[in-house]
Design a protein around this motif. Structure first.
Motif, PDB file in Angstrom:
ATOM      1  N   GLY A  50      56.819  97.465 -61.290  1.00  0.00           N
ATOM      2  CA  GLY A  50      56.036  97.661 -60.071  1.00  0.00           C
ATOM      3  C   GLY A  50      54.859  98.605 -60.296  1.00  0.00           C
ATOM      4  O   GLY A  50      53.768  98.390 -59.774  1.00  0.00           O
ATOM      5  N   THR A  51      55.102  99.651 -61.111  1.00  0.00           N
ATOM      6  CA  THR A  51      54.020 100.589 -61.423  1.00  0.00           C
ATOM      7  C   THR A  51      52.911  99.905 -62.203  1.00  0.00           C
ATOM      8  O   THR A  51      51.721 100.116 -61.944  1.00  0.00           O
ATOM      9  CB  THR A  51      54.578 101.771 -62.240  1.00  0.00           C
ATOM     10  OG1 THR A  51      55.614 102.402 -61.486  1.00  0.00           O
ATOM     11  CG2 THR A  51      53.490 102.781 -62.543  1.00  0.00           C
ATOM     12  N   LEU A  52      53.302  99.054 -63.153  1.00  0.00           N
ATOM     13  CA  LEU A  52      52.303  98.346 -63.961  1.00  0.00           C
ATOM     14  C   LEU A  52      51.493  97.373 -63.108  1.00  0.00           C
ATOM     15  O   LEU A  52      50.278  97.259 -63.255  1.00  0.00           O
ATOM     16  CB  LEU A  52      52.990  97.602 -65.110  1.00  0.00           C
ATOM     17  CG  LEU A  52      53.609  98.501 -66.184  1.00  0.00           C
ATOM     18  CD1 LEU A  52      54.414  97.668 -67.166  1.00  0.00           C
ATOM     19  CD2 LEU A  52      52.530  99.280 -66.914  1.00  0.00           C
ATOM     20  N   VAL A  53      52.164  96.667 -62.208  1.00  0.00           N
ATOM     21  CA  VAL A  53      51.457  95.749 -61.306  1.00  0.00           C
ATOM     22  C   VAL A  53      50.480  96.525 -60.427  1.00  0.00           C
ATOM     23  O   VAL A  53      49.329  96.117 -60.226  1.00  0.00           O
ATOM     24  CB  VAL A  53      52.471  94.969 -60.450  1.00  0.00           C
ATOM     25  CG1 VAL A  53      51.750  94.196 -59.350  1.00  0.00           C
ATOM     26  CG2 VAL A  53      53.271  94.012 -61.317  1.00  0.00           C
ATOM     27  N   ALA A  54      50.940  97.678 -59.905  1.00  0.00           N
ATOM     28  CA  ALA A  54      50.067  98.504 -59.078  1.00  0.00           C
ATOM     29  C   ALA A  54      48.862  98.989 -59.877  1.00  0.00           C
ATOM     30  O   ALA A  54      47.741  99.050 -59.370  1.00  0.00           O
ATOM     31  CB  ALA A  54      50.849  99.698 -58.524  1.00  0.00           C
ATOM     32  N   LEU A  55      49.079  99.307 -61.152  1.00  0.00           N
ATOM     33  CA  LEU A  55      47.985  99.751 -62.023  1.00  0.00           C
ATOM     34  C   LEU A  55      46.958  98.646 -62.216  1.00  0.00           C
ATOM     35  O   LEU A  55      45.753  98.875 -62.144  1.00  0.00           O
ATOM     36  CB  LEU A  55      48.560 100.190 -63.370  1.00  0.00           C
ATOM     37  CG  LEU A  55      47.587 100.833 -64.363  1.00  0.00           C
ATOM     38  CD1 LEU A  55      47.051 102.141 -63.797  1.00  0.00           C
ATOM     39  CD2 LEU A  55      48.273 101.082 -65.693  1.00  0.00           C
ATOM     40  N   HIS A  56      47.434  97.425 -62.450  1.00  0.00           N
ATOM     41  CA  HIS A  56      46.519  96.290 -62.612  1.00  0.00           C
ATOM     42  C   HIS A  56      45.696  96.064 -61.344  1.00  0.00           C
ATOM     43  O   HIS A  56      44.487  95.822 -61.405  1.00  0.00           O
ATOM     44  CB  HIS A  56      47.317  95.028 -62.946  1.00  0.00           C
ATOM     45  CG  HIS A  56      47.894  95.045 -64.327  1.00  0.00           C
ATOM     46  ND1 HIS A  56      48.970  94.272 -64.698  1.00  0.00           N
ATOM     47  CD2 HIS A  56      47.552  95.746 -65.434  1.00  0.00           C
ATOM     48  CE1 HIS A  56      49.253  94.491 -65.961  1.00  0.00           C
ATOM     49  NE2 HIS A  56      48.401  95.382 -66.427  1.00  0.00           N
ATOM     50  N   ILE A  57      46.355  96.134 -60.194  1.00  0.00           N
ATOM     51  CA  ILE A  57      45.652  95.926 -58.921  1.00  0.00           C
ATOM     52  C   ILE A  57      44.604  97.023 -58.718  1.00  0.00           C
ATOM     53  O   ILE A  57      43.487  96.761 -58.262  1.00  0.00           O
ATOM     54  CB  ILE A  57      46.661  95.907 -57.754  1.00  0.00           C
ATOM     55  CG1 ILE A  57      47.549  94.663 -57.866  1.00  0.00           C
ATOM     56  CG2 ILE A  57      45.943  95.928 -56.413  1.00  0.00           C
ATOM     57  CD1 ILE A  57      48.668  94.620 -56.854  1.00  0.00           C
ATOM     58  N   LEU A  58      44.972  98.267 -59.076  1.00  0.00           N
ATOM     59  CA  LEU A  58      44.037  99.380 -58.941  1.00  0.00           C
ATOM     60  C   LEU A  58      42.801  99.164 -59.804  1.00  0.00           C
ATOM     61  O   LEU A  58      41.666  99.363 -59.360  1.00  0.00           O
ATOM     62  CB  LEU A  58      44.739 100.678 -59.341  1.00  0.00           C
ATOM     63  CG  LEU A  58      43.901 101.963 -59.226  1.00  0.00           C
ATOM     64  CD1 LEU A  58      43.518 102.222 -57.773  1.00  0.00           C
ATOM     65  CD2 LEU A  58      44.686 103.144 -59.775  1.00  0.00           C
ATOM     66  N   PHE A  59      42.996  98.726 -61.051  1.00  0.00           N
ATOM     67  CA  PHE A  59      41.871  98.451 -61.941  1.00  0.00           C
ATOM     68  C   PHE A  59      40.988  97.341 -61.370  1.00  0.00           C
ATOM     69  O   PHE A  59      39.767  97.404 -61.419  1.00  0.00           O
ATOM     70  CB  PHE A  59      42.374  98.065 -63.327  1.00  0.00           C
ATOM     71  CG  PHE A  59      42.770  99.235 -64.175  1.00  0.00           C
ATOM     72  CD1 PHE A  59      42.063 100.419 -64.131  1.00  0.00           C
ATOM     73  CD2 PHE A  59      43.852  99.154 -65.025  1.00  0.00           C
ATOM     74  CE1 PHE A  59      42.421 101.509 -64.912  1.00  0.00           C
ATOM     75  CE2 PHE A  59      44.237 100.240 -65.808  1.00  0.00           C
ATOM     76  CZ  PHE A  59      43.517 101.423 -65.748  1.00  0.00           C
ATOM     77  N   ALA A  60      41.635  96.295 -60.852  1.00  0.00           N
ATOM     78  CA  ALA A  60      40.880  95.161 -60.311  1.00  0.00           C
ATOM     79  C   ALA A  60      40.005  95.587 -59.142  1.00  0.00           C
ATOM     80  O   ALA A  60      38.811  95.281 -59.088  1.00  0.00           O
ATOM     81  CB  ALA A  60      41.835  94.054 -59.881  1.00  0.00           C
ATOM     82  N   PHE A  61      40.586  96.331 -58.183  1.00  0.00           N
ATOM     83  CA  PHE A  61      39.810  96.761 -57.021  1.00  0.00           C
ATOM     84  C   PHE A  61      38.765  97.800 -57.409  1.00  0.00           C
ATOM     85  O   PHE A  61      37.703  97.886 -56.780  1.00  0.00           O
ATOM     86  CB  PHE A  61      40.740  97.301 -55.933  1.00  0.00           C
ATOM     87  CG  PHE A  61      41.363  96.226 -55.093  1.00  0.00           C
ATOM     88  CD1 PHE A  61      40.648  95.619 -54.073  1.00  0.00           C
ATOM     89  CD2 PHE A  61      42.653  95.808 -55.335  1.00  0.00           C
ATOM     90  CE1 PHE A  61      41.213  94.614 -53.296  1.00  0.00           C
ATOM     91  CE2 PHE A  61      43.231  94.805 -54.569  1.00  0.00           C
ATOM     92  CZ  PHE A  61      42.506  94.209 -53.545  1.00  0.00           C
ATOM     93  N   GLY A  62      39.050  98.590 -58.448  1.00  0.00           N
ATOM     94  CA  GLY A  62      38.056  99.541 -58.934  1.00  0.00           C
ATOM     95  C   GLY A  62      36.827  98.831 -59.477  1.00  0.00           C
ATOM     96  O   GLY A  62      35.688  99.228 -59.216  1.00  0.00           O
ATOM     97  N   ALA A  63      37.051  97.742 -60.232  1.00  0.00           N
ATOM     98  CA  ALA A  63      35.932  96.963 -60.769  1.00  0.00           C
ATOM     99  C   ALA A  63      35.141  96.310 -59.638  1.00  0.00           C
ATOM    100  O   ALA A  63      33.901  96.305 -59.643  1.00  0.00           O
ATOM    101  CB  ALA A  63      36.456  95.901 -61.734  1.00  0.00           C
TER     102      ALA A  63
END
Length: 208
Positions: free
Chosen positions: A1-14
């Protein structure tokens, strides 16, 4: 779940990075277009000055357009050109041929400066957009690799030791009293659990 949240954070950051670029680019383009429109108005007033019923009205409109451009300077090259227009515009509107030629060249130069600025802005926007996209891809790739490493380490240091413990206990329950937990790469706390199980099985065997 943490890794998925990290990916989503990177995506929205971009996405946020690209969205923050757009208003600034749009503002620059609007400013240059604003100057080009005012310059075109000055050209039309100059072209029609000989047919104007009132030279004063044409002069007033011309100076208002010049003021709009002057208040909207975005390139350093515009200032000397605007100064030239200010110096010769009255004579040009009065019909002085030399002044007309000078002002027309200055207005054309002013339009060229703003068009060049727009083209440079467009190229920079495209470059930043491509760079932003590649950065997003790179960040996603790094995040994916990190997630693979984390999952591998988690499996190696946490899951595998408990699988080993389960197999040993299953083997002992099936009648193999000599089966013990192997030395395995795991955190110290899990190693203590495995050693404690081995000691319990040793004591049980000695008691029997």
């Amino acid at each position: 779940g943490t890794l998925v949240a990290l990916h989503i954070l990177f995506a929205f950051g971009a996405i946020g990075l690209l969205l923050r670029m757009s208003p600034a680019i749009e503002q620059i383009l609007q400013e240059n277009i604003y100057s080009i429109e005012a310059t075109a108005e000055m050209l039309s007033l100059l072209a029609a000055s000989s047919h104007q019923p009132s030279r004063d009205a044409a002069l007033r409109q011309f100076e208002q357009a010049w003021q709009r451009v002057s208040n909207n300077v975005t390139e350093a090259e515009e200032r000397p050109v605007l100064q030239t227009i200010r110096q010769y515009h009255r004579a040009a509107l009065g019909g002085d041929g030399q002044a007309v030629e000078t002002v027309i060249r200055a207005l054309q130069r002013l339009m060229h400066i703003n068009r060049s600025a727009m083209e440079a802005t467009d190229e920079e926007a495209q470059r930043l957009g491509i760079a932003g996209a590649w950065i997003a891809v790179l960040v996603a790739l790094v995040s994916f690799v990190i997630s693979l490493i984390v999952v591998h380490k988690l499996e190696e240091r946490v899951v595998n030791p408990f699988v080993e413990l389960y197999r040993v206990l299953q083997s002992v329950l099936a009648g193999n009293s000599y089966r013990r937990c192997r030395e395995i790469n795991a955190p110290e706390e899990i190693k203590r659990v495995l050693n404690a199980v081995n000691l319990i099985l040793d004591e049980r065997l000695t008691h029997d």
